[in-house]
Motif scaffolding. Structure first.
Motif, PDB file in Angstrom:
ATOM      1  N   ALA A   1       0.824  -1.199   0.000  1.00  0.00           N
ATOM      2  CA  ALA A   1       0.000   0.000   0.000  1.00  0.00           C
ATOM      3  C   ALA A   1       0.864   1.257   0.000  1.00  0.00           C
ATOM      4  O   ALA A   1       1.919   1.310   0.638  1.00  0.00           O
ATOM      5  CB  ALA A   1      -0.912   0.004   1.214  1.00  0.00           C
ATOM      6  N   ALA A   2       0.418   2.255  -0.728  1.00  0.00           N
ATOM      7  CA  ALA A   2       1.130   3.527  -0.793  1.00  0.00           C
ATOM      8  C   ALA A   2       1.261   4.125   0.606  1.00  0.00           C
ATOM      9  O   ALA A   2       0.312   4.103   1.401  1.00  0.00           O
ATOM     10  CB  ALA A   2       0.399   4.496  -1.709  1.00  0.00           C
ATOM     11  N   GLY A   3       2.455   4.635   0.914  1.00  0.00           N
ATOM     12  CA  GLY A   3       2.684   5.295   2.182  1.00  0.00           C
ATOM     13  C   GLY A   3       2.803   4.371   3.370  1.00  0.00           C
ATOM     14  O   GLY A   3       2.800   4.824   4.519  1.00  0.00           O
ATOM     15  N   SER A   4       2.922   3.059   3.126  1.00  0.00           N
ATOM     16  CA  SER A   4       2.954   2.097   4.233  1.00  0.00           C
ATOM     17  C   SER A   4       4.317   2.047   4.923  1.00  0.00           C
ATOM     18  O   SER A   4       4.427   1.531   6.041  1.00  0.00           O
ATOM     19  CB  SER A   4       2.602   0.704   3.727  1.00  0.00           C
ATOM     20  OG  SER A   4       3.576   0.249   2.799  1.00  0.00           O
ATOM     21  N   GLY A   5       5.363   2.539   4.250  1.00  0.00           N
ATOM     22  CA  GLY A   5       6.701   2.469   4.822  1.00  0.00           C
ATOM     23  C   GLY A   5       7.275   1.070   4.847  1.00  0.00           C
ATOM     24  O   GLY A   5       8.192   0.779   5.629  1.00  0.00           O
ATOM     25  N   ALA A   6       6.771   0.190   3.976  1.00  0.00           N
ATOM     26  CA  ALA A   6       7.214  -1.205   3.967  1.00  0.00           C
ATOM     27  C   ALA A   6       8.652  -1.309   3.475  1.00  0.00           C
ATOM     28  O   ALA A   6       9.089  -0.529   2.613  1.00  0.00           O
ATOM     29  CB  ALA A   6       6.315  -2.032   3.067  1.00  0.00           C
ATOM     30  N   PRO A   7       9.403  -2.285   3.971  1.00  0.00           N
ATOM     31  CA  PRO A   7      10.770  -2.501   3.472  1.00  0.00           C
ATOM     32  C   PRO A   7      10.748  -3.087   2.066  1.00  0.00           C
ATOM     33  O   PRO A   7       9.714  -3.573   1.584  1.00  0.00           O
ATOM     34  CB  PRO A   7      11.348  -3.505   4.475  1.00  0.00           C
ATOM     35  CG  PRO A   7      10.151  -4.226   5.009  1.00  0.00           C
ATOM     36  CD  PRO A   7       9.053  -3.222   5.049  1.00  0.00           C
ATOM     37  N   ALA A   8      11.876  -3.086   1.401  1.00  0.00           N
ATOM     38  CA  ALA A   8      11.958  -3.537   0.014  1.00  0.00           C
ATOM     39  C   ALA A   8      11.587  -5.004  -0.141  1.00  0.00           C
ATOM     40  O   ALA A   8      11.110  -5.425  -1.209  1.00  0.00           O
ATOM     41  CB  ALA A   8      13.363  -3.294  -0.531  1.00  0.00           C
ATOM     42  N   ASP A   9      11.789  -5.816   0.887  1.00  0.00           N
ATOM     43  CA  ASP A   9      11.502  -7.242   0.778  1.00  0.00           C
ATOM     44  C   ASP A   9      10.129  -7.618   1.338  1.00  0.00           C
ATOM     45  O   ASP A   9       9.861  -8.783   1.638  1.00  0.00           O
ATOM     46  CB  ASP A   9      12.583  -8.070   1.473  1.00  0.00           C
ATOM     47  CG  ASP A   9      12.679  -7.765   2.965  1.00  0.00           C
ATOM     48  OD1 ASP A   9      12.036  -6.792   3.418  1.00  0.00           O
ATOM     49  OD2 ASP A   9      13.404  -8.492   3.673  1.00  0.00           O
TER      50      ASP A   9
END
Length: 297
Positions: free
Chosen positions: A199-207
């Motif tokens: 999701a946009a803006g979730s701040g998820a890591p690349a993996d």
């Protein structure tokens, strides 16, 4: 027991990532008769061909743009960057026609099918013409593109649409069924083809591993019990039974393409809610639609 869940790669056939239930599918599914799905990933300049058959088809770009030739006449589908970028042009080909799909720049494309007897004209449904419905409310809000429903498309057997669910929301809810021909219900098989994204803006890591979940369970004596983790390219078949929710896990948006058709005399989506959960619809009264919708705005 028949397999109803097909992770990416398990239903591949030749140049197709998915080939289930179509006139040329080599993978047999016991008890499956009324709907089909093909998905292909095309490199730049590549094409796929569907020979003429007694099945109706609708071509749905998932990512990229395509040219579709139907018995030698070309139609350009403008396409989209991904399924989360709003509606796409789609093309209904009717029956008994050779369909060739090509892409100048490459992309991913789906073809929904159903065995059919009546022939209807080839029709391009543009993104601008596609009816966009915001369904549910609160954390049951989702977005539906109704390009292949009876109100939007003249066809013989199938009903085709796509649904986008924001991260953390529940879709295909409350659980419902359409596995009998009776007053207020039609008997329809259903295919769910899934895609997921962070999701946009979730701040998820690349993996980060974008996932969703799908539930199907028995509505009568016929056994079925599916609780599947799904990702981009996965397919769940619903031959009968209560189905829902389709869950978008927190942090990950969920898309699914639905293909429905059945043996009944009427091309109509009529459903019965699971009586334990149907009350949930009334709880939406007074709630707002999720402000993250619509996708692609």
């Amino acid at each position: 027991m028949t397999n109803w869940v097909y992770p990416l790669g398990s239903a591949a056939d030749g140049g197709w990532d998915v080939s289930l239930g179509t006139s040329d599918s080599t993978l047999a599914v016991d008890g499956w008769a009324h709907t089909g799905l093909k998905v292909a990933t095309l490199t730049a300049g590549a094409d796929v061909v569907l020979p003429a058959a007694d099945e109706e088809r609708i071509v749905v770009p998932l990512s990229g743009s395509f040219t579709v030739s139907v018995d030698g006449e070309d139609y350009v589908l403008a396409g989209r960057a991904s399924v989360f970028h709003g509606p796409s042009d789609v093309l209904y080909s009717g029956t008994g026609r050779t369909v060739t799909i090509s892409s100048t720049d490459g992309g991913r494309v789906a073809v929904a099918t159903a065995p059919a007897k009546a022939s209807y004209p080839t029709r391009l449904v543009t993104a601008a013409e596609t009816p966009v419905e915001l369904r549910g409310a609160g954390n049951c809000s989702r977005q539906v593109h109704n390009f292949g429903t009876p109100a939007a498309l003249e066809a013989d057997r199938f009903i085709v649409c796509e649904v986008l669910t924001p991260a953390g929301n529940w879709s295909s809810y409350p659980p419902h069924k359409h596995d009998e021909e009776k007053d207020g219900e039609t008997n329809l098989e259903e295919i769910y083809y899934f895609e997921t994204q962070v999701a946009a803006g979730s701040g998820a890591p690349a993996d980060a591993d974008a996932i969703g979940y799908q539930r199907v369970y028995a509505s009568d004596e016929r056994p079925i019990d599916v609780a599947a983790e799904v990702r981009t390219g996965d397919v769940v078949l619903v031959p009968y039974g209560w189905h829902g929710p389709a869950m978008a896990a927190p942090g990950y948006d969920l898309y699914y393409l639905n293909v429905m058709a059945g043996p009944g005399p009427v091309r109509e989506w009529l459903i019965s809610d699971d009586p334990h959960h149907g009350w949930v619809r009334q709880s939406w009264d007074g709630q707002d639609i999720d402000p993250r919708l619509p996708f692609g705005a």
